[in-house]
Design an enzyme around this catalytic site. Structure first.
Site, mmCIF file in Angstrom:
data_model
loop_
_atom_site.group_PDB
_atom_site.id
_atom_site.type_symbol
_atom_site.label_atom_id
_atom_site.label_comp_id
_atom_site.label_asym_id
_atom_site.label_seq_id
_atom_site.Cartn_x
_atom_site.Cartn_y
_atom_site.Cartn_z
ATOM 1 N N GLY A 197 0.755 -1.145 -0.176
ATOM 2 C CA GLY A 197 0.029 -0.069 -0.041
ATOM 3 C C GLY A 197 0.828 1.409 0.129
ATOM 4 O O GLY A 197 0.420 2.343 -0.228
ATOM 5 N N ARG B 82 -11.472 20.976 7.114
ATOM 6 C CA ARG B 82 -12.402 21.250 8.351
ATOM 7 C C ARG B 82 -11.908 21.206 9.601
ATOM 8 O O ARG B 82 -12.538 21.771 10.551
ATOM 9 C CB ARG B 82 -13.683 20.454 8.159
ATOM 10 C CG ARG B 82 -14.562 20.683 6.891
ATOM 11 C CD ARG B 82 -15.906 19.770 6.890
ATOM 12 N NE ARG B 82 -15.178 18.339 6.225
ATOM 13 C CZ ARG B 82 -15.875 17.247 5.993
ATOM 14 N NH1 ARG B 82 -17.353 17.518 5.981
ATOM 15 N NH2 ARG B 82 -15.131 16.430 5.484
ATOM 16 N N HIS C 174 -12.287 25.432 2.637
ATOM 17 C CA HIS C 174 -13.212 25.421 3.735
ATOM 18 C C HIS C 174 -13.275 27.008 4.369
ATOM 19 O O HIS C 174 -14.271 27.766 4.422
ATOM 20 C CB HIS C 174 -13.309 24.396 4.680
ATOM 21 C CG HIS C 174 -14.428 24.445 5.622
ATOM 22 N ND1 HIS C 174 -15.974 24.331 5.229
ATOM 23 C CD2 HIS C 174 -14.647 24.556 6.888
ATOM 24 C CE1 HIS C 174 -16.554 24.450 6.286
ATOM 25 N NE2 HIS C 174 -15.861 24.576 7.241
ATOM 26 N N ASP D 205 -25.702 26.970 5.705
ATOM 27 C CA ASP D 205 -25.425 27.538 7.252
ATOM 28 C C ASP D 205 -24.706 29.023 6.800
ATOM 29 O O ASP D 205 -24.399 29.311 5.627
ATOM 30 C CB ASP D 205 -24.532 26.536 7.689
ATOM 31 C CG ASP D 205 -23.178 26.113 7.000
ATOM 32 O OD1 ASP D 205 -23.041 26.867 6.091
ATOM 33 O OD2 ASP D 205 -23.037 24.780 7.218
ATOM 34 N N LYS E 107 -27.744 26.473 11.008
ATOM 35 C CA LYS E 107 -27.337 25.091 11.233
ATOM 36 C C LYS E 107 -26.701 24.771 12.446
ATOM 37 O O LYS E 107 -25.810 25.420 12.862
ATOM 38 C CB LYS E 107 -26.568 24.519 10.024
ATOM 39 C CG LYS E 107 -26.210 22.940 10.254
ATOM 40 C CD LYS E 107 -25.425 22.453 8.868
ATOM 41 C CE LYS E 107 -24.038 22.726 9.257
ATOM 42 N NZ LYS E 107 -23.226 22.033 8.010
HETATM 43 C C1 R5P Z 1 -19.464 22.322 6.812
HETATM 44 O O1 R5P Z 1 -19.439 23.476 7.450
HETATM 45 C C2 R5P Z 1 -19.256 22.392 5.192
HETATM 46 O O2 R5P Z 1 -19.358 23.564 4.789
HETATM 47 C C3 R5P Z 1 -20.346 21.507 4.896
HETATM 48 O O3 R5P Z 1 -21.795 22.119 5.067
HETATM 49 C C4 R5P Z 1 -20.482 20.067 5.540
HETATM 50 O O4 R5P Z 1 -19.110 19.620 5.702
HETATM 51 C C5 R5P Z 1 -21.278 19.256 4.758
HETATM 52 O O5 R5P Z 1 -21.387 17.947 5.353
HETATM 53 P P1 R5P Z 1 -22.495 16.931 5.267
HETATM 54 O O6 R5P Z 1 -22.770 16.694 3.724
HETATM 55 O O7 R5P Z 1 -21.901 15.678 6.094
HETATM 56 O O8 R5P Z 1 -23.701 17.244 6.043
#
Ligand code: R5P
Length: 309
Positions: free
Chosen positions: A35, A113, A146, A184, A207
């Protein structure tokens, strides 16, 4: 000038090269039976990699992508430094150093993230990876990171580029929405950009993430009755965020709901989950996925042109 790629960036590199007036050159990447990864600049490409500045297209996702990106940058750097010494004694063993000129284009920056120490003792993974990459190149272009703040002061210039103009064009052509929604507060800037380009109405939801699989949206009165809505986010992973937002929109009378994102991770059966909640999913090709309908090459080209002057 060459645009080079390993195992993750080939299709994007092929699309990017003509936008930059460059040639695509594929590097060698393989996996050993255990791997572990192996990379090499093939002999036939050594001259090309040394001739002019080089752009490497590579994702830091999944984990193997982080390592492959670092190994590719290191292999390119040794070729450009003229260090060709090798165990097989193939000639030439060394050449003059051609100087700086390695630029990294990252369609999807994995670990983006984990951009804060949410609890004591955590690694700030996005920063760790950013610093490792900055040590091996002269500039980085990153698509829809992000939260860019975490990489704003790296030791090399970083161009944060966005595919929102291309996503707006796709929605305009294929969906013709009345309303753009950010699921969000984190996606407000991106979704606003899409709404502004298309001249569409815009709003956002509050959110709360309970855990990786559970999300709550605070109800908000939106004027979406009888409207076609597109939810715009930087990434879709499990699809939970989009499904909950779409349910809220349908409850408030939306007739059609689409989801658009830059990074389609689509983990854990997300595609089939989404198909029960939205009428269409539109993603860029920053990651290979069945909904990759928007090219990420134009956005990366914009950033690379700025980086390379
Ligand atoms: C989080 O703040 C990101 O912008 C996305 O909203 C999030 O990562 C989406 O994740 P999921 O599809 O698992 O809800």
């Amino acid at each position: 000038m060459p645009v080079v790629s390993g195992s993750s960036g080939r299709a994007i590199a092929e699309a990017l090269a003509p936008l930059l007036g460059m040639q695509h050159v594929e590097l060698i990447t393989r996996r050993f039976p255990d791997g572990e990864g192996y990379v090499r600049v093939p002999s036939k490409s050594i001259e090309s990699v040394r001739s002019e500045p080089v752009v490497l297209v590579s994702n830091t996702y999944p984990d193997s992508g982080v390592l492959e990106t670092i190994l590719l940058l290191e292999a390119i750097a040794s070729v450009r430094a003229g260090d060709l010494s090798n165990y097989k004694n193939e000639e030439p063993q060394s050449l003059p150093d051609v100087g700086p000129g390695i630029f990294l284009a990252i369609p999807y920056f994995g670990y983006s993230r984990q951009d804060k120490r949410f609890s004591p003792g955590e690694a700030v993974s996005a920063r760790v990876i950013g610093e490792m990459l900055a040590r091996c190149c002269d500039g980085i272009a990153i698509l829809d990171l992000h939260a860019p703040a975490i990489l704003e002061d790296l030791s090399v210039p970083v161009e944060f580029v966005s595919a929102m103009p291309e996503i707006a064009a796709r929605l305009s052509k294929e969906v013709d929405p009345d309303f753009i929604l950010s699921p969000d507060k984190g996606a407000i800037d991106r979704a606003t950009e899409v709404a502004t380009i298309g001249g569409w109405d815009f709003s956002y939801l509050e959110k709360t993430r309970i855990d990786a699989h559970t999300i709550e949206h605070t109800p908000k009165d939106l004027d979406v009755n009888g409207k076609i809505v597109a939810i715009v986010d930087d990434m879709i992973s499990t699809g939970g965020t989009i499904c909950r937002a779409s349910d809220a929109l349908h409850r408030q009378g939306a007739t059609e709901v689409h989801a658009a994102c830059t990074h389609g991770l689509f983990t854990a059966g997300a595609i089939s989950r989404l198909s029960n909640h939205v009428d269409g999913v539109h993603s860029t090709d920053s990651l290979p996925n069945p909904r990759a309908v928007v090219s990420s090459a134009p956005a990366l080209a914009r950033g690379l042109k700025n980086l390379m002057g």
